[in-house]
Design a protein around this motif. Structure first.
Motif, PDB file in Angstrom:
ATOM      1  N   ALA A 151      24.311  22.098  80.799  1.00 57.21           N
ATOM      2  CA  ALA A 151      23.330  23.143  81.079  1.00 57.21           C
ATOM      3  C   ALA A 151      23.995  24.133  82.010  1.00 57.21           C
ATOM      4  CB  ALA A 151      22.085  22.553  81.728  1.00 57.21           C
ATOM      5  N   GLN A 152      23.651  25.384  81.828  1.00 59.72           N
ATOM      6  CA  GLN A 152      24.315  26.429  82.600  1.00 59.72           C
ATOM      7  C   GLN A 152      23.381  27.631  82.702  1.00 59.72           C
ATOM      8  OE1 GLN A 152      27.742  28.170  80.623  1.00 59.72           O
ATOM      9  NE2 GLN A 152      28.877  28.210  82.552  1.00 59.72           N
ATOM     10  N   CYS A 153      23.335  28.224  83.903  1.00 58.41           N
ATOM     11  CA  CYS A 153      22.623  29.493  84.073  1.00 58.41           C
ATOM     12  C   CYS A 153      23.656  30.567  84.381  1.00 58.41           C
ATOM     13  CB  CYS A 153      21.645  29.436  85.252  1.00 58.41           C
ATOM     14  SG  CYS A 153      20.204  28.388  84.978  1.00 58.41           S
ATOM     15  N   VAL A 154      23.302  31.818  84.155  1.00 57.01           N
ATOM     16  CA  VAL A 154      24.202  32.893  84.566  1.00 57.01           C
ATOM     17  C   VAL A 154      24.267  32.883  86.097  1.00 57.01           C
ATOM     18  CG1 VAL A 154      23.719  34.288  82.538  1.00 57.01           C
ATOM     19  CG2 VAL A 154      22.410  34.690  84.621  1.00 57.01           C
ATOM     20  N   GLU A 155      25.440  33.230  86.628  1.00 53.52           N
ATOM     21  CA  GLU A 155      25.610  33.089  88.076  1.00 53.52           C
ATOM     22  C   GLU A 155      24.890  34.178  88.857  1.00 53.52           C
ATOM     23  OE1 GLU A 155      29.726  32.354  89.053  1.00 53.52           O
ATOM     24  OE2 GLU A 155      29.877  30.825  87.493  1.00 53.52           O
ATOM     25  N   THR A 156      24.415  35.207  88.155  1.00 56.87           N
ATOM     26  CA  THR A 156      23.678  36.270  88.829  1.00 56.87           C
ATOM     27  C   THR A 156      22.181  35.981  88.905  1.00 56.87           C
ATOM     28  OG1 THR A 156      23.833  37.361  86.690  1.00 56.87           O
ATOM     29  CG2 THR A 156      25.230  38.212  88.445  1.00 56.87           C
ATOM     30  N   ALA A 157      21.754  34.842  88.372  1.00 57.20           N
ATOM     31  CA  ALA A 157      20.334  34.484  88.450  1.00 57.20           C
ATOM     32  C   ALA A 157      20.028  33.925  89.837  1.00 57.20           C
ATOM     33  CB  ALA A 157      19.995  33.449  87.382  1.00 57.20           C
ATOM     34  N   ALA A 163      18.038  34.393  77.755  1.00 56.97           N
ATOM     35  CA  ALA A 163      18.849  35.475  78.315  1.00 56.97           C
ATOM     36  C   ALA A 163      19.751  34.972  79.432  1.00 56.97           C
ATOM     37  CB  ALA A 163      17.954  36.577  78.836  1.00 56.97           C
ATOM     38  N   GLY A 164      19.268  34.013  80.218  1.00 63.81           N
ATOM     39  CA  GLY A 164      20.027  33.645  81.399  1.00 63.81           C
ATOM     40  C   GLY A 164      20.472  32.203  81.461  1.00 63.81           C
ATOM     41  N   CYS A 165      20.311  31.452  80.381  1.00 65.31           N
ATOM     42  CA  CYS A 165      20.771  30.064  80.448  1.00 65.31           C
ATOM     43  C   CYS A 165      21.026  29.480  79.077  1.00 65.31           C
ATOM     44  CB  CYS A 165      19.773  29.190  81.222  1.00 65.31           C
ATOM     45  SG  CYS A 165      18.198  28.937  80.397  1.00 65.31           S
ATOM     46  N   PHE A 166      21.675  28.339  79.083  1.00 59.81           N
ATOM     47  CA  PHE A 166      22.068  27.666  77.849  1.00 59.81           C
ATOM     48  C   PHE A 166      22.030  26.167  78.099  1.00 59.81           C
ATOM     49  CE2 PHE A 166      25.375  25.802  75.105  1.00 59.81           C
ATOM     50  CZ  PHE A 166      25.020  26.331  73.870  1.00 59.81           C
ATOM     51  N   MET A 167      21.530  25.416  77.116  1.00 60.90           N
ATOM     52  CA  MET A 167      21.540  23.955  77.210  1.00 60.90           C
ATOM     53  C   MET A 167      21.973  23.408  75.864  1.00 60.90           C
ATOM     54  SD  MET A 167      17.956  22.993  79.033  1.00 60.90           S
ATOM     55  CE  MET A 167      18.175  21.534  80.020  1.00 60.90           C
TER      56      MET A 167
END
Ligand SMILES: *[C@@H]1O[C@H](CO)[C@@H](O)[C@H](O)[C@H]1NC(C)=O
Ligand SMILES: *[C@@H]1O[C@H](CO)[C@@H](O)[C@H](O)[C@H]1NC(C)=O
Ligand SMILES: *[C@@H]1O[C@H](CO)[C@@H](O)[C@H](O)[C@H]1NC(C)=O
Ligand SMILES: *[C@@H]1O[C@H](CO)[C@@H](O)[C@H](O)[C@H]1NC(C)=O
Ligand SMILES: *[C@@H]1O[C@H](CO)[C@@H](O)[C@H](O)[C@H]1NC(C)=O
Ligand SMILES: *[C@@H]1O[C@H](CO)[C@@H](O)[C@H](O)[C@H]1NC(C)=O
Length: 634
Positions: free
Chosen positions: A193-199, A229-233
């Motif tokens: 799992a990952q979010c964009v670092e600007t979130a 838009a801001g994450c991926f799993m």
């Protein structure tokens, strides 16, 4: 209604463009792709921006081993914001390879002013507006594998693994986690799992929650991925990263407050803050013999006031209908009488569930409350209580200009009062655009947003609020804040926002003030023209006085003055934003005796779809694509 249609169109368009199986290498699996259906306004500048951006990013990945980056480029009016992210388990070379695949693929979007491609291993997106803190939006989705697991407890184990990722990821330093979970029977689930670092952590958490809910629908299939838009799993029973690349998320899952070290530091810091607060409270009690009740903490003395919800509730008689002053684009406004007798206007914001606002609210309120100009409504303070966001403004007894032009006070303004309003409004806007230290574009200039004080001097309301709106929710590039009939064509159609969009709306307002005709109304007795087209035609024939409101005494104005003001309005509404004057130029022109020869307005574009279509006259179908970019009227 139109907004709903737009959403539906995006979804249809999205699903057509969603590419499932462009498999080259296993991890170059393209999960989703989308292109804006609007071209950039200047393709040369746009492509130059894109090329430079891609080469900058490639260098960051290659030389600095970056897995995440944003780059923005500006050429003339063309802004390009770009974001790229690799999953952290990728080596530098694999990241670079995914980036190259993504740039090739995204070029299929050609001149579209926004685009994204999402792969298992990386994602790339660009837009004409800043979107870096976006997380949840239209366009989120899920893609499940088609093979069901035969392992009995697979669903339960998978759910637990994903739940843990959802909890832990927003708490990690780089918003990334990768786990391997053993399932009874010897198999395992790999998940990232990952979010964009600007979130922000909160936005990451919200995004994870949506992703988790979506991914649950994939179980018990052996793989699935959820994107937003801001994450991926993603999870799979097939290993897609090495066992030694997992992240230990156990510390983030502990009940209570996760990390002991942080808990201790938090305790110490918290204790100090508490002491300081106590101290500040005692000091303010000592100083304020007169009860003020609504100021929090000594540092807030100079900034906006934090009002207490219960005080505002009492001031407005529980936001009662009898205290309601009106309904604005951002929420209802109530008249309130504070305990000290001061009368204020209380605006209850309605933003829906916008996580963007959460982060911006305090900062924006602070910024807006520092704007002081006699032609701008003062923001006195605010109040946040759970989901509620409330702004408190100075109270304007005479209400808004539209009431004086089209409402119950129709026809009551004389020429002098109207020309004062025209000048004062221009001054207020010039201040917002050019004199305040941050340029604020209003985005929604209209007669309903111009309030009049006791002396009928104009004060612009609602500025800065558009900055609180959620960012562009789609590739329909407009993070639209405008109102029908007032919106500059380049903003309505391409989402290009500049101060000149306000200049355009101001020009329309001036025509309304002079004529007493609403921009969206068709004058019956004439040849059935909208205001802007009618003004242009009369200008071409030199018949300026025909446009003037019949309610004004003809002895009050000179033809030269009327001509000058109408010409200024037409300069403001010219088709090309760059040829429109700035607001400080408008102020200068208004104060000059007559226009200079070389300042002849050029023809505006008549965006009739920008207005409410008449029943009898069905707008031509060729305009249909334009009309989808117009949101419903506020
Ligand atoms: C941008 O790069 C593409 C492909 O590398 C090239 O075809 C195009 O001419 C470049 N455009 C500009 C404006 O540099
Ligand atoms: C990155 O590396 C390339 C060659 O490997 C070099 O030409 C370039 O100057 C480097 N850029 C930076 C910013 O170090
Ligand atoms: C995108 O462009 C590539 C060539 O660069 C082409 O092979 C591919 O079919 C295109 N894909 C789509 C979805 O249009
Ligand atoms: C958008 O630009 C591309 C060139 O990049 C062009 O082929 C296409 O026709 C344009 N589309 C529209 C709707 O203007
Ligand atoms: C499952 O999807 C793969 C492609 O991802 C395809 O090759 C395969 O035929 C599908 N299997 C079934 C049973 O639908
Ligand atoms: C991780 O494991 C791989 C083999 O699967 C090995 O090549 C690599 O060096 C290991 N990395 C670390 C940091 O231990």
């Amino acid at each position: 209604m139109l907004q709903l249609k737009v959403v539906a169109l995006i979804l249809i368009w999205w699903s057509i463009n969603g590419v499932e199986d462009a498999v080259a290498a296993p991890d170059a699996h393209l999960v989703n792709m989308g292109c804006s259906s609007f071209n950039a306004s200047d393709l040369r500048s746009f492509f130059a921006n894109i090329n430079e951006t891609f080469s900058d990013m490639r260098e960051e990945i290659r030389n600095q081993s970056k897995h995440f980056g944003t780059v923005q480029k500006a050429r003339g009016e063309v802004l390009t914001y770009t974001m790229f992210q690799c999953r952290n388990y990728l080596s530098k070379n694999d990241c670079l390879s995914c980036f190259n695949t993504a740039t090739t693929q995204i070029r299929n979007c050609s001149g579209g002013n926004g685009a994204r491609v999402i792969y298992d291993s990386c994602f790339l997106r660009y837009e004409s507006n800043r979107f870096y803190d976006q997380t949840n939006e239209i366009g989120s989705g899920v893609s499940c594998g088609n093979i069901s697991s035969t392992v009995p407890d697979f669903k339960v184990a998978g759910e637990q693994a994903l739940m843990d990722l959802q909890t832990a990821t927003p708490k990690t330093r780089d918003f990334y986690a990768a786990t391997k979970t053993l399932v009874a029977g010897g198999s395992a689930v790999y998940a990232v799992a990952q979010c964009v670092e600007t979130a922000t952590a909160i936005n990451c958490q919200n995004c994870m929650q949506v992703g988790y809910n979506n991914l649950q629908s994939c179980l018990p299939n052996t793989e699935g991925r959820a994107y937003d838009a801001g994450c991926f799993m993603r999870y799979s029973t097939t290993p897609f990263f090495a066992d030694n690349q997992t992240i230990d998320i156990a510390p983030y899952l502990k009940k209570g407050n996760s990390n002991k070290k942080w808990a201790i530091i938090g305790g110490v810091v918290g204790g100090v803050v508490l002491l300081l607060l106590l101290f500040a409270w005692r000091m303010s009690r000592k100083r304020n013999k007169v009860p003020r009740g609504d100021i929090l903490g000594a540092t807030e003395l100079k900034g906006p006031v934090n009002y207490k919800y219960n005080d505002l509730k009492a001031a407005t008689k529980n936001f009662s209908a009898e205290n309601k002053l009106g309904e604005g684009g951002f929420g209802d406004v109530y008249k309130g009488t504070l305990k000290n007798g001061k009368v204020v206007a209380v605006k209850k914001l309605v933003f829906g569930k916008s996580s963007n606002m959460e982060d911006n609210f305090e900062g924006e309120v602070k910024l807006i409350s520092n704007v002081h100009h006699r032609n701008l409504v003062r923001l006195l303070g605010c109040c946040s209580k759970s989901q509620e966001r409330i702004l408190v403004y100075e109270y304007m007894a005479n209400k808004s200009l539209d009431k004086f032009l089209f409402g119950n006070k129709k026809g009551s303004l004389n020429w002098k009062q109207r020309s004062d309003i025209i000048l004062g409004t221009a001054r207020g806007l010039a201040y917002l655009h050019e004199e305040f230290h941050v340029s604020i574009i209003h985005r929604d200039i209209k007669t309903a947003n111009i309030l009049l004080n006791d002396d009928l001097q104009p004060k612009i309301a609602d500025f800065g609020l558009a900055r609180l709106l959620p960012e562009d929710r789609s590739h329909l590039s407009t993070k639209f804040a405008g109102t029908l009939g007032y919106t500059a064509p380049e903003y309505a159609m391409h989402g290009q926002l500049s101060e000149k969009a306000d200049t355009y709306s101001y020009g329309i307002v001036v025509l309304e003030i002079v004529s007493g005709q609403k921009s969206t109304d068709v004058k019956d007795d004439e040849d059935g023209e909208y205001l802007l087209r009618r003004a242009w035609k009369l200008h071409e024939r030199g018949l300026y006085l025909e446009l003037v409101d019949n309610a004004i005494d003809p002895n009050e104005y000179e033809v030269e003055e009327v001509k000058k003001i109408i010409e200024i309005a037409l300069l403001c509404t010219q088709a090309s934003a760059s040829t429109r004057p700035t607001m400080s130029e408008v102020v200068m022109l208004l104060k000059s005796k007559s226009l200079m020869e070389h300042l002849q307005p050029t023809m505006p574009v008549f965006v009739e779809t920008n207005m409410i279509p008449r029943e009898s006259n069905s707008t031509s179908s060729s305009n249909a694509t334009v009309s989808i970019s117009i949101p419903s009227a506020r």
